[in-house]
Design a protein around this motif. Structure first.
Motif, PDB file in Angstrom:
ATOM      1  N   LYS A 164      42.371  27.019  29.728  1.00 23.59           N
ATOM      2  CA  LYS A 164      41.548  25.960  30.596  1.00 23.59           C
ATOM      3  C   LYS A 164      42.316  25.642  31.952  1.00 23.59           C
ATOM      4  CE  LYS A 164      37.916  24.909  27.609  1.00 23.59           C
ATOM      5  NZ  LYS A 164      37.089  23.838  26.766  1.00 23.59           N
ATOM      6  N   ARG A 166      44.695  27.745  33.598  1.00 23.26           N
ATOM      7  CA  ARG A 166      45.639  28.559  34.488  1.00 23.26           C
ATOM      8  C   ARG A 166      44.313  28.962  35.574  1.00 23.26           C
ATOM      9  NH1 ARG A 166      44.545  33.536  30.360  1.00 23.26           N
ATOM     10  NH2 ARG A 166      42.651  33.596  30.321  1.00 23.26           N
ATOM     11  N   GLN A 170      42.652  36.186  41.960  1.00 18.75           N
ATOM     12  CA  GLN A 170      41.385  36.825  42.442  1.00 18.75           C
ATOM     13  C   GLN A 170      41.257  38.005  42.334  1.00 18.75           C
ATOM     14  OE1 GLN A 170      39.956  34.464  45.596  1.00 18.75           O
ATOM     15  NE2 GLN A 170      37.895  35.186  45.162  1.00 18.75           N
ATOM     16  N   PHE A 174      38.212  40.523  48.568  1.00 22.33           N
ATOM     17  CA  PHE A 174      38.041  41.561  49.470  1.00 22.33           C
ATOM     18  C   PHE A 174      39.225  41.805  50.503  1.00 22.33           C
ATOM     19  CE2 PHE A 174      33.641  41.649  48.148  1.00 22.33           C
ATOM     20  CZ  PHE A 174      33.261  42.700  48.615  1.00 22.33           C
ATOM     21  N   ILE A 191      27.891  46.149  37.645  1.00 26.16           N
ATOM     22  CA  ILE A 191      28.554  45.963  36.478  1.00 26.16           C
ATOM     23  C   ILE A 191      29.090  47.299  35.804  1.00 26.16           C
ATOM     24  CG2 ILE A 191      28.680  45.288  33.922  1.00 26.16           C
ATOM     25  CD1 ILE A 191      27.508  42.587  34.806  1.00 26.16           C
TER      26      ILE A 191
ATOM     27  N   GLN B  19      35.781  29.332  44.406  1.00 22.71           N
ATOM     28  CA  GLN B  19      36.272  30.422  44.700  1.00 22.71           C
ATOM     29  C   GLN B  19      37.164  30.815  43.668  1.00 22.71           C
ATOM     30  OE1 GLN B  19      37.496  29.968  48.532  1.00 22.71           O
ATOM     31  NE2 GLN B  19      35.470  30.277  49.330  1.00 22.71           N
ATOM     32  N   PHE B  20      37.811  30.330  42.873  1.00 22.13           N
ATOM     33  CA  PHE B  20      38.879  30.402  41.986  1.00 22.13           C
ATOM     34  C   PHE B  20      38.165  30.509  40.382  1.00 22.13           C
ATOM     35  CE2 PHE B  20      42.618  31.030  44.377  1.00 22.13           C
ATOM     36  CZ  PHE B  20      42.224  30.471  45.733  1.00 22.13           C
ATOM     37  N   ARG B  22      36.105  32.605  37.591  1.00 26.56           N
ATOM     38  CA  ARG B  22      35.655  34.003  37.336  1.00 26.56           C
ATOM     39  C   ARG B  22      35.096  33.785  36.250  1.00 26.56           C
ATOM     40  NH1 ARG B  22      39.455  38.800  36.343  1.00 26.56           N
ATOM     41  NH2 ARG B  22      37.779  40.048  37.235  1.00 26.56           N
ATOM     42  N   GLU B  25      35.578  31.221  33.038  1.00 27.61           N
ATOM     43  CA  GLU B  25      37.111  31.350  32.365  1.00 27.61           C
ATOM     44  C   GLU B  25      37.931  30.348  33.070  1.00 27.61           C
ATOM     45  OE1 GLU B  25      39.446  34.832  31.862  1.00 27.61           O
ATOM     46  OE2 GLU B  25      39.126  33.716  29.738  1.00 27.61           O
ATOM     47  N   THR B  26      37.848  30.193  34.476  1.00 27.40           N
ATOM     48  CA  THR B  26      38.795  29.157  35.104  1.00 27.40           C
ATOM     49  C   THR B  26      38.079  27.878  35.310  1.00 27.40           C
ATOM     50  OG1 THR B  26      38.329  30.249  37.058  1.00 27.40           O
ATOM     51  CG2 THR B  26      40.314  30.866  36.165  1.00 27.40           C
ATOM     52  N   SER B  28      37.716  24.618  35.148  1.00 28.80           N
ATOM     53  CA  SER B  28      38.617  23.885  34.333  1.00 28.80           C
ATOM     54  C   SER B  28      39.042  22.643  35.170  1.00 28.80           C
ATOM     55  CB  SER B  28      39.801  24.437  34.045  1.00 28.80           C
ATOM     56  OG  SER B  28      40.323  25.041  35.181  1.00 28.80           O
ATOM     57  N   PHE B  29      40.307  22.674  35.801  1.00 30.26           N
ATOM     58  CA  PHE B  29      40.983  21.655  36.133  1.00 30.26           C
ATOM     59  C   PHE B  29      40.281  20.905  37.421  1.00 30.26           C
ATOM     60  CE2 PHE B  29      44.532  20.138  38.703  1.00 30.26           C
ATOM     61  CZ  PHE B  29      44.991  19.321  37.490  1.00 30.26           C
ATOM     62  N   PHE B  30      39.576  21.438  38.214  1.00 27.37           N
ATOM     63  CA  PHE B  30      39.129  20.433  39.217  1.00 27.37           C
ATOM     64  C   PHE B  30      37.823  19.815  38.992  1.00 27.37           C
ATOM     65  CE2 PHE B  30      40.772  24.252  41.513  1.00 27.37           C
ATOM     66  CZ  PHE B  30      41.944  23.478  41.988  1.00 27.37           C
ATOM     67  N   GLU B 231      32.640  37.659  48.709  1.00 29.37           N
ATOM     68  CA  GLU B 231      32.945  37.413  47.344  1.00 29.37           C
ATOM     69  C   GLU B 231      31.955  36.364  46.693  1.00 29.37           C
ATOM     70  OE1 GLU B 231      37.019  36.002  48.176  1.00 29.37           O
ATOM     71  OE2 GLU B 231      37.463  37.881  49.067  1.00 29.37           O
ATOM     72  N   HIS B 234      28.862  38.651  45.619  1.00 26.39           N
ATOM     73  CA  HIS B 234      29.548  39.414  44.691  1.00 26.39           C
ATOM     74  C   HIS B 234      29.301  38.467  43.589  1.00 26.39           C
ATOM     75  CE1 HIS B 234      31.695  42.098  42.249  1.00 26.39           C
ATOM     76  NE2 HIS B 234      32.648  41.342  42.000  1.00 26.39           N
ATOM     77  N   ARG B 235      30.138  37.627  43.367  1.00 33.09           N
ATOM     78  CA  ARG B 235      30.174  36.638  41.979  1.00 33.09           C
ATOM     79  C   ARG B 235      28.633  36.357  41.667  1.00 33.09           C
ATOM     80  NH1 ARG B 235      34.341  33.239  43.610  1.00 33.09           N
ATOM     81  NH2 ARG B 235      35.343  35.459  43.800  1.00 33.09           N
ATOM     82  N   GLN B 238      27.034  39.504  39.964  1.00 32.81           N
ATOM     83  CA  GLN B 238      27.651  39.468  38.963  1.00 32.81           C
ATOM     84  C   GLN B 238      27.139  38.759  37.760  1.00 32.81           C
ATOM     85  OE1 GLN B 238      31.713  39.510  38.648  1.00 32.81           O
ATOM     86  NE2 GLN B 238      31.912  41.549  38.083  1.00 32.81           N
ATOM     87  N   GLN B 241      23.651  39.374  36.699  1.00 37.04           N
ATOM     88  CA  GLN B 241      23.242  40.554  35.858  1.00 37.04           C
ATOM     89  C   GLN B 241      23.971  40.277  34.886  1.00 37.04           C
ATOM     90  OE1 GLN B 241      25.762  43.455  38.163  1.00 37.04           O
ATOM     91  NE2 GLN B 241      24.081  44.533  38.998  1.00 37.04           N
ATOM     92  N   GLU B 242      25.089  39.464  34.146  1.00 31.55           N
ATOM     93  CA  GLU B 242      25.484  38.976  33.164  1.00 31.55           C
ATOM     94  C   GLU B 242      24.656  38.352  32.417  1.00 31.55           C
ATOM     95  OE1 GLU B 242      29.199  36.922  33.390  1.00 31.55           O
ATOM     96  OE2 GLU B 242      30.245  38.879  34.099  1.00 31.55           O
TER      97      GLU B 242
END
Lengths: 224, 268
Positions: A164, A166, A170, A174, A191, B19-20, B22, B25-26, B28-30, B231, B234-235, B238, B241-242
């Protein structure tokens, strides 16, 4: 950076393990490699394999040059040019190292995790010094967070999960790049859909980093 | 005062933190720090959290990978130009290669950074590159206007070279003012073209492009904004779609033994 003269017999012996022979490059070529590596490093979201030999060779050259420059006549036209070149080379080396350093700091937990999981034979993506720094940074940050933050949380949240904290590189960023060697790559447009694209030498392309990430370190494409 | 500045920083973190991520997963911290800052009362504790946060913001801003103009000028200074030296000297052995030999009055080809240094010390005069005159630039400008695609520039660093030369030795360039205006015109034209290209690129929803003949400076000009916009798109695509796939899965399975079925599936 040494060229050693060998007898005929020795050459025959070493023909078998030719891959282990150190590559002989002129300093201009080393500099160019370092410059390209610097640009790649600046533009890629990931940490690239280190240019260990190039960096060491260049640092050695810089030391020699620094010693020589002092002895030169100050009124000579050449002195200024030599000094200026020295500064330019230093800038590239330092900027290269600094870019990597910031990336290591940024993605410390993810890199540390990857380093720990790395199989024995595989080469590290970090310089030795960078790894020492990373190890200290990651463990101390974790300790600090545990001490100041996590221990004061309710019991159910008192677990330090690296997953959590890390920040992953990226990979879907692009990038712009120039093709150095002809290649074909697969680009994902959704996908489960992929398109194959031919990259021709000299062309400029713009796409997601994950499609070309395996080509950058080998020098088949140059990020710009 | 301190209040407003902290609010500003919060905003920066908010925009960059997205932006960071994914998937989830990430995540978190902020977000965690934000929650702590808004709920916690201990000042000391808050400042500790805030410090870590600030360091992260600095790194985030730095890691918006781009070449800044001075770095591009640095690269442009490697271009080879012709000078007429006012001195005589044997070959200079540099790491990049050999220079010279120099004979007073005879033109010789050297990297731009050497030329600029000599010029500053009044040791040479610069011969303008063959494209740096009014006729050639007018022709390029005309072609750029009539051609829908990007034309090939005479030099990869045409903008930086012009700026550097006109800044330090404009006396050596005939009609340097006019030259600068023309180069700026060409630049504006090309940037306008890039903008329309970006517009259609985003509208068609493609995810790769061939961008031959663009120069590094032009790429650096659009970089902070354009790739990041893509980006985000794109995200979003994605994620939707997920979500669709997840929805289908949950319909077919129609069973949930976890407390948070959605978040569980996102991390898989």
């Amino acid at each position: 950076m040494e060229i050693s003269l060998q007898d005929g017999d020795h050459v025959d012996d070493q023909d078998q393990d030719n891959d282990e022979e150190p590559m002989v490059l002129t300093s201009a070529e080393v500099l160019l490699r370092l410059e390209h590596g610097w640009m790649n490093e600046k533009m890629s979201p990931d940490v690239l394999p280190p240019l260990e030999q190039e960096k060491d060779a260049m640092l050695g050259q810089i030391k020699v040059m620094e010693r020589n420059v002092i002895t030169l006549d100050k009124k000579d036209v050449r002195t200024d040019i030599h000094k200026l070149e020295l500064e330019r080379i230093k800038y590239i080396v330092v900027s290269y190292m600094r870019t990597r350093f910031f990336k290591v700091q940024r993605m410390s937990f993810a890199l540390y995790e990857a380093e720990m999981k790395r199989p024995r034979g595989e080469e590290s993506v970090l310089f030795k010094e960078e790894f020492t720094f990373l190890k200290n940074l990651a463990t101390r940050t974790a300790d600090y967070l545990k001490e100041t933050l996590i221990s004061k949380m309710p019991p159910i949240l008192q677990k330090f999960e690296i997953k959590k904290f890390r920040v992953l590189p990226q990979m879907d960023a692009f990038v712009f790049f120039r093709v150095v060697e002809n290649q074909t790559v697969e680009v994902g447009i959704s996908i489960d859909e992929f398109v194959t694209i031919d990259l021709e030498e000299g062309d400029l392309h713009f796409m997601r980093y994950e499609a070309v990430s395996h080509l950058v370190a080998g020098g088949a494409v140059q990020l710009i | 005062m301190s209040m407003t500045s902290s609010v500003m920083k919060v905003k920066i973190v908010k925009t960059y933190s997205v932006q960071f991520r994914r998937g989830s997963e990430t995540f978190s911290f902020f977000d965690m720090t934000q929650i702590i800052l808004s709920t916690c009362r201990s000042k000391k504790f808050k400042s500790a959290v805030y410090e870590i946060w600030e360091c992260n913001v600095k790194l985030l801003l730095f890691l918006h990978a781009n070449m800044n103009p001075s770095e591009l000028e640095f690269l442009a200074e490697k271009e080879i130009v012709e000078i007429v030296p006012k001195f005589t000297l044997d070959t200079i052995c540099l790491m990049e290669g050999n220079l010279g030999p120099f004979r007073a009055g005879l033109p010789v080809r050297v990297p731009l950074w050497v030329a600029l240094d000599f010029r500053r010390r009044e040791r040479c005069t610069l011969v303008p590159p063959d494209w740096m005159n009014i006729q050639a630039l007018e022709a390029i400008k005309k072609e750029e206007k009539t051609n829908e695609l990007f034309t090939k520039m005479p030099n990869e660093h045409y903008m930086a070279v012009t700026v550097v030369i006109c800044r330090s030795c404009s006396q050596d360039i005939p009609d340097s003012d006019r030259v600068q205006v023309l180069v700026k015109d060409i630049w504006d034209n090309r940037i306008a073209k890039i903008r329309t290209a970006i517009d259609s690129f985003i509208k068609t929803g493609s995810s790769f492009a061939k961008v031959n003949n663009l120069t590094q400076m032009e790429i650096a000009n659009v970089r902070p904004f354009f790739p990041h916009a893509l980006e985000q798109i794109h995200r979003m695509r994605q994620n939707s779609q997920e979500a669709l796939i997840n929805l289908n899965n949950s319909k077919s399975q129609s069973q949930s033994d976890s407390m948070y079925p959605d978040s569980d599936r996102m991390t898989q």
